[in-house]
Design a protein around this motif. Sequence first.
Motif, PDB file in Angstrom:
ATOM      1  N   ALA A  55       0.833  -1.205   0.000  1.00 41.58           N
ATOM      2  CA  ALA A  55       0.000   0.000   0.000  1.00 41.58           C
ATOM      3  C   ALA A  55       0.868   1.255   0.000  1.00 41.58           C
ATOM      4  N   MET A  56       1.982   1.223   0.692  1.00 43.73           N
ATOM      5  CA  MET A  56       2.838   2.408   0.782  1.00 43.73           C
ATOM      6  C   MET A  56       3.741   2.571  -0.444  1.00 43.73           C
ATOM      7  N   LEU A  57       4.232   1.462  -1.011  1.00 49.23           N
ATOM      8  CA  LEU A  57       5.202   1.552  -2.103  1.00 49.23           C
ATOM      9  C   LEU A  57       4.583   1.422  -3.484  1.00 49.23           C
ATOM     10  N   GLY A  58       3.444   0.812  -3.582  1.00 54.01           N
ATOM     11  CA  GLY A  58       2.851   0.561  -4.891  1.00 54.01           C
ATOM     12  C   GLY A  58       3.478  -0.672  -5.530  1.00 54.01           C
ATOM     13  N   THR A  59       3.027  -0.995  -6.723  1.00 59.15           N
ATOM     14  CA  THR A  59       3.488  -2.211  -7.388  1.00 59.15           C
ATOM     15  C   THR A  59       4.963  -2.148  -7.751  1.00 59.15           C
ATOM     16  N   ALA A  60       5.374  -1.078  -8.399  1.00 57.73           N
ATOM     17  CA  ALA A  60       6.773  -0.958  -8.816  1.00 57.73           C
ATOM     18  C   ALA A  60       7.695  -0.846  -7.605  1.00 57.73           C
ATOM     19  N   GLY A  61       7.286  -0.094  -6.614  1.00 62.38           N
ATOM     20  CA  GLY A  61       8.096   0.049  -5.411  1.00 62.38           C
ATOM     21  C   GLY A  61       8.242  -1.258  -4.659  1.00 62.38           C
ATOM     22  N   TYR A  62       7.168  -2.043  -4.632  1.00 65.21           N
ATOM     23  CA  TYR A  62       7.254  -3.338  -3.971  1.00 65.21           C
ATOM     24  C   TYR A  62       8.187  -4.271  -4.740  1.00 65.21           C
ATOM     25  N   GLY A  63       8.178  -4.192  -6.054  1.00 69.46           N
ATOM     26  CA  GLY A  63       9.109  -5.002  -6.848  1.00 69.46           C
ATOM     27  C   GLY A  63      10.555  -4.678  -6.507  1.00 69.46           C
TER      28      GLY A  63
END
Length: 108
Positions: free
Chosen positions: A34-42
């Motif tokens: 939720a905090m990082l988004g999809t790309a950030g989580y990757g």
Amino acid sequence: MRYAQRVAINLTVQVLGRAVMLVAGLVTLRLVTAMLGTAGYGDFAIAGALALVIGIAADLGLALFAVRELSIGTDRATLLASLLGLRLVTALPIVVVAPFIAALVPGY
């Protein structure tokens, strides 16, 4: 307490501990995505995997070696002092090289 009761209690504690860790992992996953988004989580997952691989490389199996040597009766103080020195000497080059390895990872 009988042996069977101790085994049952230990098994119950282990299962409950595993369940708590599973729930904590799912909550953490939800918060991080939720905090990082999809790309950030990757990117976060790549960094975690890279840290894990570098940590395994830095370990060099010294923990298993220590357990084996302690089980056969090697002097504890001498063995642990030697392993600490060996771990420092072997981990330092790996930690120095790790940022360069990270730079080679695509998208990192």
